[in-house]
Motif scaffolding. Structure first.
Motif, mmCIF file in Angstrom:
data_model
loop_
_atom_site.group_PDB
_atom_site.id
_atom_site.type_symbol
_atom_site.label_atom_id
_atom_site.label_comp_id
_atom_site.label_asym_id
_atom_site.label_seq_id
_atom_site.Cartn_x
_atom_site.Cartn_y
_atom_site.Cartn_z
ATOM 1 N N LEU A 198 15.067 17.184 -0.378
ATOM 2 C CA LEU A 198 14.310 16.856 0.902
ATOM 3 C C LEU A 198 13.283 15.908 0.589
ATOM 4 O O LEU A 198 12.448 15.795 -0.390
ATOM 5 N N THR A 199 13.302 14.783 1.311
ATOM 6 C CA THR A 199 12.658 13.528 1.525
ATOM 7 C C THR A 199 11.324 13.871 2.104
ATOM 8 O O THR A 199 11.109 14.506 3.116
ATOM 9 N N MET A 200 10.066 13.807 1.485
ATOM 10 C CA MET A 200 8.690 14.077 2.037
ATOM 11 C C MET A 200 7.671 13.131 1.891
ATOM 12 O O MET A 200 7.886 12.097 0.891
ATOM 13 N N VAL A 201 7.092 12.909 2.888
ATOM 14 C CA VAL A 201 6.063 11.531 2.889
ATOM 15 C C VAL A 201 4.669 12.247 3.377
ATOM 16 O O VAL A 201 4.439 12.865 3.796
ATOM 17 N N ARG A 202 3.624 11.497 2.566
ATOM 18 C CA ARG A 202 2.348 11.600 2.753
ATOM 19 C C ARG A 202 1.595 10.341 3.160
ATOM 20 O O ARG A 202 1.552 9.543 2.448
ATOM 21 N N GLY A 203 1.251 10.437 4.638
ATOM 22 C CA GLY A 203 0.826 9.250 5.127
ATOM 23 C C GLY A 203 1.804 8.676 6.166
ATOM 24 O O GLY A 203 2.634 9.555 6.290
ATOM 25 N N ALA A 204 1.340 7.774 6.507
ATOM 26 C CA ALA A 204 2.327 6.994 7.613
ATOM 27 C C ALA A 204 3.354 5.907 6.982
ATOM 28 O O ALA A 204 2.866 5.158 6.127
ATOM 29 N N LEU A 205 4.573 6.198 6.977
ATOM 30 C CA LEU A 205 5.583 5.290 6.645
ATOM 31 C C LEU A 205 5.555 4.032 7.377
ATOM 32 O O LEU A 205 5.224 3.935 8.456
ATOM 33 N N PRO A 206 5.690 2.641 6.608
ATOM 34 C CA PRO A 206 5.702 1.458 7.569
ATOM 35 C C PRO A 206 7.008 1.364 8.342
ATOM 36 O O PRO A 206 7.812 2.056 8.051
ATOM 37 N N PRO A 207 6.866 0.687 9.184
ATOM 38 C CA PRO A 207 7.993 0.364 10.029
ATOM 39 C C PRO A 207 9.145 -0.103 9.449
ATOM 40 O O PRO A 207 8.893 -0.967 8.469
ATOM 41 N N PRO A 230 -5.200 5.803 -2.077
ATOM 42 C CA PRO A 230 -4.818 5.800 -0.401
ATOM 43 C C PRO A 230 -3.409 5.461 -0.202
ATOM 44 O O PRO A 230 -3.180 5.664 1.254
ATOM 45 N N ARG A 231 -2.781 5.199 -0.922
ATOM 46 C CA ARG A 231 -1.295 4.940 -0.800
ATOM 47 C C ARG A 231 -0.504 5.775 0.170
ATOM 48 O O ARG A 231 -0.623 7.091 -0.061
ATOM 49 N N THR A 232 0.412 5.300 0.832
ATOM 50 C CA THR A 232 1.462 6.265 1.416
ATOM 51 C C THR A 232 2.326 6.543 0.541
ATOM 52 O O THR A 232 2.745 5.671 -0.422
ATOM 53 N N LEU A 233 2.638 7.947 0.043
ATOM 54 C CA LEU A 233 3.556 8.183 -0.847
ATOM 55 C C LEU A 233 4.706 8.890 -0.246
ATOM 56 O O LEU A 233 4.750 9.770 0.691
ATOM 57 N N LEU A 234 5.993 8.405 -0.882
ATOM 58 C CA LEU A 234 7.200 9.122 -0.677
ATOM 59 C C LEU A 234 7.868 9.779 -1.802
ATOM 60 O O LEU A 234 7.716 9.291 -2.849
ATOM 61 N N LEU A 235 8.297 10.948 -1.560
ATOM 62 C CA LEU A 235 9.499 11.650 -2.870
ATOM 63 C C LEU A 235 10.452 12.113 -2.122
ATOM 64 O O LEU A 235 10.637 12.386 -1.199
ATOM 65 N N VAL A 252 0.720 16.650 -10.342
ATOM 66 C CA VAL A 252 0.641 16.146 -9.035
ATOM 67 C C VAL A 252 -0.574 15.421 -8.509
ATOM 68 O O VAL A 252 -0.838 14.352 -8.058
ATOM 69 N N GLU A 253 -1.781 16.207 -8.936
ATOM 70 C CA GLU A 253 -3.110 15.651 -8.816
ATOM 71 C C GLU A 253 -3.395 14.665 -9.495
ATOM 72 O O GLU A 253 -4.105 13.449 -9.072
ATOM 73 N N ALA A 254 -2.738 14.458 -10.749
ATOM 74 C CA ALA A 254 -2.991 13.054 -11.682
ATOM 75 C C ALA A 254 -2.409 12.009 -10.690
ATOM 76 O O ALA A 254 -2.784 10.923 -10.674
ATOM 77 N N LEU A 255 -1.136 12.251 -10.271
ATOM 78 C CA LEU A 255 -0.277 11.097 -9.484
ATOM 79 C C LEU A 255 -1.223 10.912 -8.250
ATOM 80 O O LEU A 255 -1.446 9.546 -7.764
ATOM 81 N N LEU A 256 -1.716 11.822 -7.600
ATOM 82 C CA LEU A 256 -2.456 11.481 -6.174
ATOM 83 C C LEU A 256 -3.527 10.505 -6.453
ATOM 84 O O LEU A 256 -4.005 9.844 -5.800
ATOM 85 N N GLY A 257 -4.277 10.891 -7.651
ATOM 86 C CA GLY A 257 -5.503 10.183 -8.108
ATOM 87 C C GLY A 257 -5.327 8.852 -8.413
ATOM 88 O O GLY A 257 -5.998 7.788 -7.925
ATOM 89 N N ALA A 258 -4.139 8.613 -9.161
ATOM 90 C CA ALA A 258 -3.722 7.140 -9.645
ATOM 91 C C ALA A 258 -3.481 6.318 -8.262
ATOM 92 O O ALA A 258 -3.668 5.328 -8.327
ATOM 93 N N ASP A 280 0.884 -0.961 0.136
ATOM 94 C CA ASP A 280 0.026 0.018 0.077
ATOM 95 C C ASP A 280 0.779 1.255 -0.094
ATOM 96 O O ASP A 280 0.496 2.354 0.529
ATOM 97 N N HIS A 281 1.926 1.201 -0.640
ATOM 98 C CA HIS A 281 3.190 2.206 -0.707
ATOM 99 C C HIS A 281 3.378 2.682 -2.149
ATOM 100 O O HIS A 281 3.262 1.778 -2.868
ATOM 101 N N ALA A 282 3.827 3.730 -2.285
ATOM 102 C CA ALA A 282 4.399 3.922 -3.684
ATOM 103 C C ALA A 282 5.500 5.276 -3.396
ATOM 104 O O ALA A 282 5.324 6.068 -2.441
ATOM 105 N N THR A 283 6.105 5.419 -4.463
ATOM 106 C CA THR A 283 7.012 6.498 -4.404
ATOM 107 C C THR A 283 6.736 7.601 -5.689
ATOM 108 O O THR A 283 6.207 6.885 -6.658
ATOM 109 N N ILE A 284 7.100 8.758 -5.868
ATOM 110 C CA ILE A 284 6.609 9.657 -6.824
ATOM 111 C C ILE A 284 7.802 10.392 -7.336
ATOM 112 O O ILE A 284 8.695 10.735 -6.704
#
Length: 289
Positions: free
Chosen positions: A265-274, A107-112, A98-104, A75-79
């Protein structure tokens, strides 16, 4: 978001279409990355869009923007690969991508990994700072022969299961298909502990020469041993390696002739897995981490 139902924002005054990235877009994408002084080759674009999925912005048949995302098996992805042509900036095209990426991605956690220019845009969509990546690169000159490391050997096909497990422990991402492609594109090494793979590194052609990454290990010493063995085979070649700031490898890389030339800068949207106890000491790429 189904790419077959991408929103069509084209008007007579602004006839720019957002479409799924296709092989025909590769030359235009390469031109965009060159405009940004990114060292991508056509082969690097092709590799990225085979392991991920992307979008292109087209105007009169020309590519003026790109973006890609790289889902794992969970349930995760990078962009990444988010570029807008200089002449087209300031018109909201980055937001469309960015909105196209988020739509695709749903609900995944996203890292960039963001440039300084992109941070404000990503922050508007809920991305939070999570670290810094240090980019080291340069022509490498091997500094004398080193004694062979008896705990290191070339990666074998039968190691893939152990490598995937180590990688998931270090990143929290389930990305075995990506690892399979990375290994097929380059060569890997494993560090053995009690006869079993306990750390690994992959080296492959990229950009102006070669990139070392990912590197997953249990300690900085293990990571340095793997990187040193990889560097020994790259004498006289251009080498790039992207390391998390917390890895503690930057001074050592600089001392070995690979200076730091930039950061992200590493940024995350959602909770990163342990993750842990294995750690990620070098990235495969700033776009797919």
């Amino acid at each position: 978001m189904d790419t077959a139902t991408l929103p069509d924002h084209r008007t007579a005054a602004d006839p720019v279409a957002l479409v799924p990235f296709a092989p025909a877009h590769l030359p235009g994408a390469l031109a965009l990355s060159r405009e940004m002084s990114w060292p991508y080759r056509l082969e690097d674009w092709d590799f990225a869009l085979r392991v991920g999925r992307g979008f292109a912005l087209e105007r009169d048949g020309a590519v003026i923007g790109t973006a890609a995302w790289f889902p794992d098996e969970a349930d995760h992805a990078t962009i990444g690969m988010i570029i807008v042509a200089g002449a087209a900036q300031g018109r909201g095209y980055g937001t469309r991508l960015v909105e196209a990426l988020l739509g695709a991605a749903g609900p995944r956690t996203l890292l960039l990994n963001s440039t300084a220019e992109g941070r404000a845009l990503y922050a508007r969509y809920g991305f939070q700072p999570a670290g810094t990546v240090r980019q080291h690169q340069g022509p490498y000159r091997h500094r004398g022969a080193a004694a062979p490391d008896p705990d290191l050997r070339a990666m074998a096909l039968g190691d893939l299961g152990a490598i995937a497990a180590l990688d998931r422990a270090a990143t929290g991402f389930a990305r075995r298909p990506l690892l399979e492609r990375l290994i097929a594109a380059g060569e890997g090494r494993v560090l053995l502990r009690d006869g079993a793979p306990a750390a690994y590194a992959i080296t492959r052609p990229f950009g102006r020469g070669h990139v070392i990454g990912p590197v997953v290990a249990g300690s900085p010493d293990e990571a340095r041993r793997l990187i040193a063995a990889s560097l020994a085979r790259l004498d006289g070649q251009f080498v790039r390696i992207d390391v998390p700031e917390g890895a503690g490898l930057s001074p050592w890389l600089t001392g070995n002739g690979l200076p730091q030339v930039g950061d992200a800068l590493t940024m995350v949207r959602g909770a990163l897995p342990p993750a842990g106890p294995a750690r990620l000491f070098a990235l495969a790429n700033q776009s797919f981490h």
